[in-house]
Design an enzyme around this catalytic site. Structure first.
Site, PDB file in Angstrom:
ATOM      1  N   HIS A  45       9.293 -17.916  34.187  1.00  0.00           N
ATOM      2  CA  HIS A  45       9.244 -17.698  35.628  1.00  0.00           C
ATOM      3  C   HIS A  45       9.180 -16.198  35.885  1.00  0.00           C
ATOM      4  CE1 HIS A  45      11.191 -21.744  37.022  1.00  0.00           C
ATOM      5  NE2 HIS A  45      10.253 -21.919  36.090  1.00  0.00           N
ATOM      6  N   GLU A  58      10.870 -14.312  37.817  1.00  0.00           N
ATOM      7  CA  GLU A  58      12.187 -13.671  37.844  1.00  0.00           C
ATOM      8  C   GLU A  58      12.718 -13.422  36.434  1.00  0.00           C
ATOM      9  OE1 GLU A  58      12.198 -16.740  41.312  1.00  0.00           O
ATOM     10  OE2 GLU A  58      11.277 -16.522  39.337  1.00  0.00           O
ATOM     11  N   CYS A 111      16.792 -19.393  37.090  1.00  0.00           N
ATOM     12  CA  CYS A 111      16.673 -17.970  37.428  1.00  0.00           C
ATOM     13  C   CYS A 111      17.964 -17.432  38.029  1.00  0.00           C
ATOM     14  CB  CYS A 111      15.495 -17.761  38.368  1.00  0.00           C
ATOM     15  SG  CYS A 111      13.900 -18.128  37.586  1.00  0.00           S
ATOM     16  N   CYS A 156      15.152 -20.534  41.419  1.00  0.00           N
ATOM     17  CA  CYS A 156      15.638 -21.834  40.968  1.00  0.00           C
ATOM     18  C   CYS A 156      16.979 -21.691  40.243  1.00  0.00           C
ATOM     19  CB  CYS A 156      14.607 -22.488  40.045  1.00  0.00           C
ATOM     20  SG  CYS A 156      14.490 -21.714  38.413  1.00  0.00           S
TER      21      CYS A 156
END
Length: 165
Positions: A55, A57, A88, A85
């Protein structure tokens, strides 16, 4: 402060656009230190890396930690185009990120107030300040346009061709 948030969110939006152009879900992230220096920029690369943890992040946090040579990202702010999410937010808590600024809520996966609120859970050893809604409409448009195009393409592929004779 709002102008600073908008400037760094624009960097995250630029990263999200890169992800979308590469066929990835268009999410971008930027990590900034307390002096306003950009430590890292990233966008989703889940498909490119065949790694569900890629991801934006997570990648940005990893890059920032390498840059400062410390896994603890004290006094940093992470900017993301969409609400982070669970995975993260967990990494941000472990890294001791001070503030998370995001554009649009994610009611299906969000862990910074929409579905879950990891940032304010006092059972955890670190709480994160959350600021939401920076360029909300622009961030929402990027993600909704991406999925609208994806659904349209999927529909065109799955629709049988009629052969009128």
């Amino acid at each position: 402060m709002k102008a600073q948030h908008e400037r760094f969110m624009q960097y995250a939006i630029d990263e999200a656009k890169k992800a979308g152009e590469a066929g990835e879900v268009p999410v971008g992230a930027v990590v900034v230190d307390s002096n306003g220096n950009v430590l890292a920029r990233a966008h989703n690369r889940v498909i490119a890396t065949c790694d569900t943890s890629s991801h934006a992040e997570i990648i940005a946090l990893r890059k920032a930690a390498l840059k400062i040579e410390n896994y603890r990202l004290l006094n940093t702010t992470l900017y993301a185009t969409i609400e982070p999410c669970i995975m993260c937010m967990g990494m941000m808590i472990h890294a001791r990120v001070r503030t998370v600024v995001f554009g649009v809520e994610d009611p299906k996966w969000g862990a910074a107030g929409s579905l879950y609120n990891f940032a304010a859970d006092h059972r955890l050893n670190h709480q994160i300040e959350i600021i939401s809604g920076i360029f909300k409409n622009q961030c929402r448009r990027i993600i909704t346009d991406f999925f609208r195009v994806r659904r349209y393409k999927a529909k065109r592929v799955s629709t049988p061709i009629s052969h009128n004779r």
